[in-house]
Design an enzyme around this catalytic site. Structure first.
Site, short mmCIF file in Angstrom:
data_model
loop_
_atom_site.label_atom_id
_atom_site.label_comp_id
_atom_site.label_asym_id
_atom_site.label_seq_id
_atom_site.Cartn_x
_atom_site.Cartn_y
_atom_site.Cartn_z
N THR B 223 0.83 -1.20 0.00
CA THR B 223 0.00 0.00 0.00
C THR B 223 0.87 1.25 0.00
O THR B 223 1.98 1.23 0.55
CB THR B 223 -0.94 0.01 1.23
OG1 THR B 223 -1.24 1.37 1.58
CG2 THR B 223 -0.31 -0.66 2.43
N SER B 267 -0.13 2.68 10.57
CA SER B 267 -0.94 1.87 11.49
C SER B 267 -0.24 0.53 11.62
O SER B 267 0.68 0.23 10.86
CB SER B 267 -2.36 1.65 10.93
OG SER B 267 -2.28 0.72 9.86
N TYR B 269 -1.45 -2.24 10.79
CA TYR B 269 -1.68 -2.90 9.52
C TYR B 269 -0.60 -2.49 8.50
O TYR B 269 -0.01 -3.34 7.84
CB TYR B 269 -3.07 -2.54 8.98
CG TYR B 269 -3.17 -2.57 7.48
CD1 TYR B 269 -3.17 -3.77 6.78
CD2 TYR B 269 -3.24 -1.37 6.75
CE1 TYR B 269 -3.25 -3.78 5.40
CE2 TYR B 269 -3.32 -1.39 5.37
CZ TYR B 269 -3.32 -2.58 4.70
OH TYR B 269 -3.38 -2.60 3.34
N HIS B 270 -0.34 -1.20 8.41
CA HIS B 270 0.67 -0.73 7.46
C HIS B 270 2.05 -1.27 7.81
O HIS B 270 2.86 -1.56 6.93
CB HIS B 270 0.69 0.80 7.40
CG HIS B 270 -0.50 1.38 6.71
ND1 HIS B 270 -1.64 1.77 7.39
CD2 HIS B 270 -0.76 1.61 5.39
CE1 HIS B 270 -2.53 2.23 6.52
NE2 HIS B 270 -2.03 2.14 5.30
N LYS B 273 2.57 -4.54 6.28
CA LYS B 273 2.91 -4.45 4.86
C LYS B 273 4.38 -4.10 4.67
O LYS B 273 5.03 -4.57 3.73
CB LYS B 273 2.02 -3.39 4.19
CG LYS B 273 0.55 -3.79 4.11
CD LYS B 273 0.31 -4.86 3.05
CE LYS B 273 -1.16 -5.10 2.78
NZ LYS B 273 -1.37 -6.17 1.80
#
Lengths: 112, 519, 420
Positions: B223, B267, B269-270, B273
């Site tokens: 992302t 975050s 989540y990031h 990644k």
């Protein structure tokens, strides 16, 4: 220009003008980044210095012979002899400086 | 003769080339040289698809190979075997149909985690989607696509290994990750679950690829949020610094060429990644795997030709605070009469891409397999927009459909800069023939058109309460305060404010002009 | 039914064996030759191992078995593929008759190993040891005796001594394998090829011709070892076993390499873009190109991706090439002795893949294709080059009239047939 194990003798070692070889591989991001610079310099110095790339995975013999361990490795040959060797990515300015120095020392030799 | 963007790629790029056992990569122990000798140390390979060639030089161009057939997306490998991890998701299902329609042999894996997570949060896909069984039947009925599906959790390496051995994919598209920042910020359990699922799933996959399909390409979804939005305005290059970037310190200078650019995830989540990025990068380096790591901008939209063929073929569409992306939620809010929610100043700039364009990007990447060991980061955006511009556009298009749309600023539940520059370099996709074709307005129109249908509006009403964010990065769980409500014409670009700068060269020579063909 | 043993000595010319017998280097062979027939044998065109062994094992000429060299152009490309036995269009003798049991050891250009009634270990070029052995359970014994399919040619750059040691070691290990298979496997036909003789000839022919050369003795020692092997086999067989000893081509002193593609470039027949490897950079202006060692192909439109010579122009290009090659000379000496059109030397169903022209050099001129470089003449560290003067010996009491490699199966009394 693409150098290979097979044309190395002819195109590099026996070249009448200095040759800059960039040893590279597809798994080496710095090599990818230097690529456009090499292409640009190749055109610019055509006739004065031969500039090209050599993939070490496809041409293992030469890479082994010159003990290429880190990539990219830049080697400049004059009459088959190594006159410059540099490892790791270089800026365009840095490469230009190295090439100009080699060409200048060449001219000097001719004058002497 | 047409020129395709991938005409000059060679066997060296092709997943059919059998390199293991043939090519003596950097002392990695794959070579059996002791027993062999090709005159002059020639590198020769074999082709899995053309065994009759025996051992040969890896110099055949795609344009010379009968296996790479011309299409409007460049040359594509005939009946290419693709494995889509997360095939039941918003992107996975859309891509499955797209590739199936292009003649790929499509296989897919899913464990329906997304359906469960959305249910857990009291929401559902507002566009109705059928069970996988029925979806596969519909794909066969309406598009004549065969999909080889297996219910597998990517963390279950044994099952995944068996499926990889069965399918022998030439390209793996990895969508099987939890795609939500707020979900990862709910609490410790959620954060740990997201990181475990995403990071360990990918890590395990890399080992399986090494052992089973080392020549396949991994197209891994990342992302743009991995980079963050540096306040200095430093351009967001595609993962690595260009050769002319220098580090200047203490009067000395070093090239940063090829070094990874800093990442600043926003975050947990990031962060998962970013961790994936490093794992994939290392695996490519260690084992000559090949990967495109796709830094996808904020995705939105409902349309591809395949999805629109029949209602049974639609992909899911989420609008809740965890799994709805911003444009998608704005359209839902517009229809429901909820003022569009800008977080804080609403001056955040993001890269965006429509679903249809994102799918074309994937096809372009699949058509341009990397070389052995090549790890390339791709910034996948088709435009940069300020969030308030997005809100304004949704409101304006909404008005065309008879909706009176308001915009509201609310407290920002996230920790992020709300006013910042953004400069993005996106060269890798245009180099592979990609051109953005879907404008923001066009796709928003398609979204209103679909979502304002009665049966979907009814479903929207049911999940209404899940739209406003209540997950705070601080850990709080509460409604954000409303800071102000505006009509769209009150929302203006301020003089001298930051604007997104996108470097996307669109004049590459390797473009097959498919628009001409369509006329 | 009688058993048969075939011993191949790759790259050994008739004349060399004559001399070595006279000089008493090969006393066992001398014994063997005391009965039966020993004579010159005509090699294939071109006289390289892949072509001539293919003719020997099928009894066919290249127009019928489809093998014209170590490499071929892949249709629709200018990339070359290496020979594999899958490209052989005629059946080797071990496929023709499944009733017999075979040991086929180290026959060149037989990779990948075929499923035969018996045991097969392929010879050079065998890029993957795992697919060089049938049945696969024999891989273990290969590993145990450190068997090598070929010598390590890269050693020659490091040390000629090390290379010579490797030649002896490879032969010793090959002998070990043959002994093992001879005892352990039930066979009717045992075929063993020694390929070190070809490597030795290429790199040490000068050592053979000059007594003062530091490797002269080693060269002779190698043939003593080969002679010992022949003696050992001779001692093991019954009088009613058929024994054939043969080579695929000869060897002679090389004076200079002639790089055909460089010549074609110089004469304006060939244009190569330097940004691609090898022949894959051929451009549309090209009329002809060469493949190793002496094969000339016309860049026919439709046959190659950037083919530009129309069928109607082919004959003119052929004439132009013949004129150009006739004139090719080095220090006043003509390089090319004969030029053949393909239909003059080949017949069969696979002429389409055949080179358009074949060049036969005068003695000492070693023809090489080599797409790289501009120089037409050059040297390397090989001192021996192939010539067509092979040999054959059979212990049968028959007449042989100027035999060629295609006649070997006939000499053995075999009927042969096409691949269906």
């Amino acid at each position: 220009m693409i150098f290979t194990d097979k044309n190395f003798q002819e195109e590099v070692l026996k070249s009448p003008i200095p040759v800059l070889v960039e040893f590279w591989a597809s798994w080496c991001p710095p090599c990818k980044m230097v690529e456009p610079i090499i292409d640009r310099l190749e055109k610019e110095y055509m006739g004065r210095m031969k500039i090209g790339k050599m993939n070490v995975d496809i041409n293992p013999v030469t890479a082994k012979r010159y003990n290429v361990k880190g990539l990219p490795t830049f080697i400049i040959f004059i009459n088959g002899k190594i006159v410059y060797r540099g490892v790791a990515a270089k800026t365009e300015n840095e490469l230009r400086r190295v090439i100009e120095e080699i060409l200048a020392s060449q001219d000097e030799e001719v004058r002497v | 003769m047409n020129t395709y963007h991938n005409d000059r790629l060679t066997c060296w790029n092709c997943p059919s080339a059998i390199l293991r056992g043939n090519v003596d990569f950097r002392a990695c122990g794959q070579s059996m040289r002791r027993f062999t000798s090709m005159e002059g140390g020639d590198v020769v390979i074999e082709c899995e698809r053309r065994p009759e060639l025996g051992h040969f030089e890896p110099t055949i161009n795609f344009s010379e190979c009968p296996q790479w057939k011309p299409t409007k997306y460049g040359r594509l490998l005939d009946n290419m075997r693709v494995l889509i991890l997360g095939i039941d998701g918003y992107l996975g299902w859309t891509l499955a149909l797209k590739l199936g329609a292009l003649g790929f042999e499509v296989s897919g894996v899913d464990n329906f985690l997304r359906r469960r997570m959305v249910r857990e949060k009291g929401s559902m896909s507002v566009v109705p989607i059928a069970s996988m069984e029925e979806r596969i039947k519909a794909a066969k009925k309406y598009l004549d696509i065969d999909i080889n599906f297996r219910k597998i959790d990517v963390l279950n390496r044994d099952k995944l290994a068996d499926f990889l051995k069965e399918v022998k994919p030439e390209v793996i598209v990895h969508y099987a990750e939890v795609p939500s920042a707020p979900y990862s910020m709910v609490d410790a359990d959620h954060a740990i679950f997201v990181q475990k699922n995403n990071v360990l799933g990918t890590l395990g996959l890399l080992f399986l690829m090494r052992d089973i399909v080392p020549e396949a390409t991994l197209i891994k979804l990342g992302t743009m949020g991995e980079y963050g939005a540096p306040l200095t305005g430093r351009p967001l290059f595609e993962g690595f610094f260009p050769a002319d970037a220098v580090l200047l310190w203490n009067g000395r200078e070093w090239s940063l060429g090829g070094e990874m650019t800093p990442r600043d995830p926003v975050s947990f989540y990031h962060v998962s990644k970013v961790q994936d990025t490093f794992n994939v990068y290392e695996a490519c380096k260690y084992w000559w795997l090949r990967s495109y790591d796709v830094m996808q901008g904020v995705i939105y939209g409902v349309h591809t030709d395949e999805l629109a063929t029949d209602d049974k073929l639609r992909t899911r569409f989420d609008v809740d605070e965890w799994f709805g992306t911003v444009v998608n939620r704005f359209v839902a809010q517009a229809i429901l009469g909820i003022p569009l929610t800008l977080y804080g100043e609403g001056e955040q700039i993001r890269g965006f891409i429509a679903l249809e364009d994102a799918m074309e990007c994937m096809v372009r990447l699949i058509s341009s397999p990397p070389e052995p060991g090549q790890y390339t980061v791709v910034n996948q955006v088709s435009g940069l927009y300020k969030l308030k511009t997005i809100a304004k556009t949704v409101a304006e298009v909404g008005a065309e459909f008879g909706f009176d749309v308001k915009i509201q600023r609310i407290e920002n539940p996230r920790v992020e800069s709300e006013v910042h520059p953004l400069e993005v370099v996106a060269e890798n996709l245009p180099e592979r023939g990609f051109r953005p074709r879907v404008s923001l307005e066009r796709e928003i129109r398609r979204m209103f058109d679909l979502l304002s249908r009665k049966h979907i509006v009814r479903r929207l009403e049911k999940v209404k309460d899940t739209i406003i964010p209540r997950t705070w990065w601080s850990g709080d769980k509460r409604d954000p305060k409303v800071l102000g409500v505006y009509s769209p014409d009150e929302v203006r670009e301020e003089e001298g404010g930051f604007r997104g700068i996108l470097h996307m060269p669109l004049d590459s020579v390797f473009v097959y002009r498919w628009e001409d063909e369509e006329k | 039914m009688n058993k048969a043993v075939i011993v191949g000595l790759d790259g050994v010319p008739y004349g060399l064996l004559k001399e070595l017998i006279e000089e008493d280097i090969m006393p066992n062979l001398k014994d063997v030759l005391s009965e039966g027939v020993f004579t010159r044998m005509q090699s294939s065109i071109p006289c390289v191992s892949s072509v001539s062994w293919s003719s020997i094992i099928t009894g066919r000429n290249p127009g019928e078995h489809g093998v014209y060299g170590f490499t071929d152009i892949i249709p629709g490309t200018y990339s070359v593929s290496y020979h594999s036995i899958k490209k052989l269009r005629a059946k080797p003798f071990w496929i023709m008759d499944h009733g017999k049991r075979y040991v086929i050891l180290n026959v060149p250009s037989t990779f990948p190993a075929q499923e035969i009634n018996g045991v097969m270990v392929t010879g050079f070029v065998s890029p993957d040891i795992k697919r060089s052995v049938y049945p696969p359970e024999y891989l273990g014994i290969l590993e145990e005796i450190d068997y090598r399919i070929d010598v390590d040619i890269s050693l020659i750059d490091k040390s000629r001594h090390a290379f010579m040691d490797d030649l002896f070691q490879s032969l010793a290990n090959r002998v070990r394998l043959y002994r093992y298979l001879w005892e352990k496997v039930k066979w009717d036909i045992f075929m063993l090829v020694v390929t070190g003789t070809d490597r030795l000839g290429h790199y040490f022919w000068d050592a053979y011709e000059h007594r003062g050369n530091p490797f002269h003795n080693a060269f002779l020692q190698f043939f003593k070892a080969v002679d010992h092997l022949i003696g050992e086999i001779y001692g093991k067989i019954n009088t009613d076993t058929q024994l054939i000893v043969l080579s695929d081509h000869g060897m002679e002193l090389k004076h200079i390499n002639v790089y055909l593609n460089a010549f074609l470039k110089r004469e304006g027949f060939l244009y190569i873009d330097g940004d691609r490897r090898g022949l894959s950079g051929i451009t549309k202006k090209t009329q002809a190109f060469a493949l190793d060692p002496n094969r000339i192909y016309i860049n026919i439109e439709g046959r190659y991706p950037r083919g530009s010579v129309k069928q109607s122009e082919r004959e003119r290009v052929v004439e132009d090439l013949i004129t150009a090659f006739r004139d090719l000379a080095y220090n006043g000496n003509k390089v090319i002795r004969e030029i053949y059109r393909r239909e003059e030397v080949y017949h069969g169903n696979y002429l389409d893949h055949a080179p358009d022209l074949l060049l036969i050099p005068n003695s000492g001129f070693n023809l090489m294709a080599r797409p790289e470089g501009e120089k037409v003449f050059g040297v390397d560290n090989l001192t021996g080059m192939h010539n067509p003067e092979a040999f054959i010996y059979t212990n049968q009491d028959i007449e042989l009239d100027n035999p060629s490699v295609e006649d070997v199966l006939k000499i053995m009394g075999w009927k042969y047939e096409y691949v269906s």
